[in-house]
Design a protein around this motif. Structure first.
Motif, PDB file in Angstrom:
ATOM      1  N   UNK A   7      46.209  29.981  35.109  1.00  0.00           N
ATOM      2  CA  UNK A   7      47.516  30.762  35.332  1.00  0.00           C
ATOM      3  C   UNK A   7      47.333  32.054  34.372  1.00  0.00           C
ATOM      4  N   UNK A   8      47.440  33.048  35.005  1.00  0.00           N
ATOM      5  CA  UNK A   8      47.243  34.537  34.280  1.00  0.00           C
ATOM      6  C   UNK A   8      48.502  34.831  33.526  1.00  0.00           C
ATOM      7  N   UNK A   9      48.272  35.281  32.287  1.00  0.00           N
ATOM      8  CA  UNK A   9      49.318  35.945  31.568  1.00  0.00           C
ATOM      9  C   UNK A   9      50.087  37.281  32.216  1.00  0.00           C
ATOM     10  N   UNK A  10      51.466  37.563  32.027  1.00  0.00           N
ATOM     11  CA  UNK A  10      52.036  38.590  32.537  1.00  0.00           C
ATOM     12  C   UNK A  10      51.037  39.907  32.411  1.00  0.00           C
ATOM     13  N   UNK A  11      50.592  39.827  31.087  1.00  0.00           N
ATOM     14  CA  UNK A  11      49.920  41.185  30.719  1.00  0.00           C
ATOM     15  C   UNK A  11      48.650  41.326  31.608  1.00  0.00           C
ATOM     16  N   UNK A  12      47.803  40.281  31.530  1.00  0.00           N
ATOM     17  CA  UNK A  12      46.724  40.189  32.497  1.00  0.00           C
ATOM     18  C   UNK A  12      47.096  40.575  33.905  1.00  0.00           C
ATOM     19  N   UNK A  13      48.037  40.003  34.492  1.00  0.00           N
ATOM     20  CA  UNK A  13      48.564  40.178  35.942  1.00  0.00           C
ATOM     21  C   UNK A  13      48.685  41.627  35.951  1.00  0.00           C
ATOM     22  N   UNK A  14      49.591  42.241  35.120  1.00  0.00           N
ATOM     23  CA  UNK A  14      49.867  43.675  35.364  1.00  0.00           C
ATOM     24  C   UNK A  14      48.673  44.459  35.217  1.00  0.00           C
ATOM     25  N   UNK A  15      47.578  44.243  34.546  1.00  0.00           N
ATOM     26  CA  UNK A  15      46.371  45.041  34.364  1.00  0.00           C
ATOM     27  C   UNK A  15      45.316  44.732  35.681  1.00  0.00           C
ATOM     28  N   UNK A  16      45.570  43.525  36.198  1.00  0.00           N
ATOM     29  CA  UNK A  16      44.812  43.342  37.239  1.00  0.00           C
ATOM     30  C   UNK A  16      45.267  44.019  38.407  1.00  0.00           C
ATOM     31  N   UNK A  68      40.134  39.787  63.252  1.00  0.00           N
ATOM     32  CA  UNK A  68      41.406  39.875  63.769  1.00  0.00           C
ATOM     33  C   UNK A  68      42.118  40.956  62.942  1.00  0.00           C
ATOM     34  N   UNK A  69      43.191  41.530  63.306  1.00  0.00           N
ATOM     35  CA  UNK A  69      43.946  42.343  62.604  1.00  0.00           C
ATOM     36  C   UNK A  69      44.163  41.737  61.223  1.00  0.00           C
ATOM     37  N   UNK A  70      43.772  42.511  60.262  1.00  0.00           N
ATOM     38  CA  UNK A  70      44.155  41.684  58.850  1.00  0.00           C
ATOM     39  C   UNK A  70      44.694  42.665  57.919  1.00  0.00           C
ATOM     40  N   UNK A  71      45.086  42.141  56.888  1.00  0.00           N
ATOM     41  CA  UNK A  71      45.484  42.823  55.562  1.00  0.00           C
ATOM     42  C   UNK A  71      44.639  42.406  54.383  1.00  0.00           C
ATOM     43  N   UNK A  72      44.044  43.152  53.548  1.00  0.00           N
ATOM     44  CA  UNK A  72      43.190  42.750  52.422  1.00  0.00           C
ATOM     45  C   UNK A  72      43.559  43.614  51.125  1.00  0.00           C
ATOM     46  N   UNK A  73      43.459  42.677  49.877  1.00  0.00           N
ATOM     47  CA  UNK A  73      43.522  43.624  48.734  1.00  0.00           C
ATOM     48  C   UNK A  73      42.216  43.896  48.045  1.00  0.00           C
ATOM     49  N   UNK A  74      41.866  45.174  47.880  1.00  0.00           N
ATOM     50  CA  UNK A  74      40.649  45.576  47.453  1.00  0.00           C
ATOM     51  C   UNK A  74      40.734  45.465  45.912  1.00  0.00           C
ATOM     52  N   UNK A  75      39.711  45.115  45.385  1.00  0.00           N
ATOM     53  CA  UNK A  75      39.689  44.798  43.777  1.00  0.00           C
ATOM     54  C   UNK A  75      38.253  45.495  43.512  1.00  0.00           C
ATOM     55  N   UNK A  76      38.572  46.553  42.360  1.00  0.00           N
ATOM     56  CA  UNK A  76      37.499  47.334  41.878  1.00  0.00           C
ATOM     57  C   UNK A  76      36.634  46.389  40.953  1.00  0.00           C
ATOM     58  N   UNK A  77      35.329  46.325  41.223  1.00  0.00           N
ATOM     59  CA  UNK A  77      34.497  45.232  40.512  1.00  0.00           C
ATOM     60  C   UNK A  77      34.291  45.658  39.399  1.00  0.00           C
ATOM     61  N   UNK A  78      33.921  46.858  38.952  1.00  0.00           N
ATOM     62  CA  UNK A  78      33.568  47.295  37.688  1.00  0.00           C
ATOM     63  C   UNK A  78      34.722  47.171  36.751  1.00  0.00           C
ATOM     64  N   UNK A  79      36.019  47.475  37.106  1.00  0.00           N
ATOM     65  CA  UNK A  79      37.058  47.415  36.351  1.00  0.00           C
ATOM     66  C   UNK A  79      37.495  46.059  36.026  1.00  0.00           C
ATOM     67  N   UNK A  80      37.142  45.149  37.129  1.00  0.00           N
ATOM     68  CA  UNK A  80      37.520  43.798  37.016  1.00  0.00           C
ATOM     69  C   UNK A  80      36.489  43.132  36.013  1.00  0.00           C
ATOM     70  N   UNK A  81      35.340  43.506  35.975  1.00  0.00           N
ATOM     71  CA  UNK A  81      34.244  42.967  34.931  1.00  0.00           C
ATOM     72  C   UNK A  81      34.709  43.601  33.513  1.00  0.00           C
ATOM     73  N   UNK A  82      35.420  44.914  33.560  1.00  0.00           N
ATOM     74  CA  UNK A  82      35.867  45.084  32.168  1.00  0.00           C
ATOM     75  C   UNK A  82      37.020  44.317  31.785  1.00  0.00           C
ATOM     76  N   UNK A  83      37.913  43.805  32.630  1.00  0.00           N
ATOM     77  CA  UNK A  83      39.050  42.898  32.443  1.00  0.00           C
ATOM     78  C   UNK A  83      38.500  41.473  31.767  1.00  0.00           C
ATOM     79  N   UNK A  84      37.454  41.102  32.395  1.00  0.00           N
ATOM     80  CA  UNK A  84      36.789  39.595  32.460  1.00  0.00           C
ATOM     81  C   UNK A  84      36.480  39.548  30.902  1.00  0.00           C
ATOM     82  N   UNK A  85      35.946  40.815  30.279  1.00  0.00           N
ATOM     83  CA  UNK A  85      35.539  40.864  29.064  1.00  0.00           C
ATOM     84  C   UNK A  85      36.643  40.796  27.904  1.00  0.00           C
TER      85      UNK A  85
END
Length: 198
Positions: free
Chosen positions: A19-28, A106-123
């Motif tokens: 479970x992610x905290x609200x703060x982490x979720x907002x940043x993500x 199929x016709x689809x919907x995705x969420x694109x997630x910036x990899x470099x920024x995600x790696x920054x959040x991981x740290x």
């Protein structure tokens, strides 16, 4: 699909691991964007240098590489339906050209997630780090290793049964020649196997 529903789906999938905290979720959410994809469109082409990975909110994708004598044969490596994260992971981590393509089936919907920024959040975010570890353990160790061993040691009917167990929501949504390619058999062989199980 509405943005709120799409992001609720992403959060519920991630929280099932840790479970992610609200703060982490907002940043993500700040490093993500929602996109609709038409059937047969590509998230990634072979030779692209990826900068993002994706979350499937709606639809189904296949990852494929080129093989055969002249590298002109598409070989399906994996399928990604709702709740999964398609990516060319090695290319992302190395910052190099992808050897995989990722195509909407199929016709689809995705969420694109910036990899470099995600790696920054991981740290910076301990909860996201734990989510990431638990996700990798389940999807890249616990799931992937048995798949690879099955391809090496199982006969075709057994591989088909294992495929159905792993991807219960895919049959009927994906062309049989893509499934045959994933199993390492011909479409004719797959038809025979399916008849034997009817």
């Amino acid at each position: 699909m509405q943005r709120a529903l799409a992001f609720d789906h992403l959060k519920s999938v991630m929280d099932a691991y840790y479970e992610l905290t609200p703060a982490t979720w907002a940043r993500l959410q700040g490093i993500c964007r929602l996109e609709q994809m038409e059937k047969n469109a590509h998230l990634l082409q072979i030779g692209d240098i990826p900068r993002e990975f994706y979350f499937v909110c709606q639809g189904i994708f296949r990852a494929y590489a080129l093989g055969g004598e002249n590298f002109d044969k598409e070989i399906t490596k994996n399928f990604f339906d709702e709740g999964r994260f398609p990516a060319s992971v090695i290319a992302l981590l190395r910052g190099e050209e992808s050897r995989l393509a990722i195509q909407a089936l199929e016709d689809s919907v995705v969420i694109r997630i910036d990899h470099d920024k995600y790696r920054g959040l991981l740290s910076e975010c301990e909860d996201l780090k734990w989510y990431h570890i638990l996700y990798l353990e389940k999807n890249w160790v616990m799931e992937k290793e048995p798949q690879e061993l099955a391809l090496l040691g199982s006969d075709s009917p057994q591989r088909y049964l294992e495929f159905i167990a792993q991807y219960p929501n895919i049959l009927g949504r994906v062309r049989l020649h893509h499934i045959a390619s994933r199993l390492g058999i011909t479409p004719t062989q797959l038809s025979r196997i399916r008849k034997n199980f009817e």
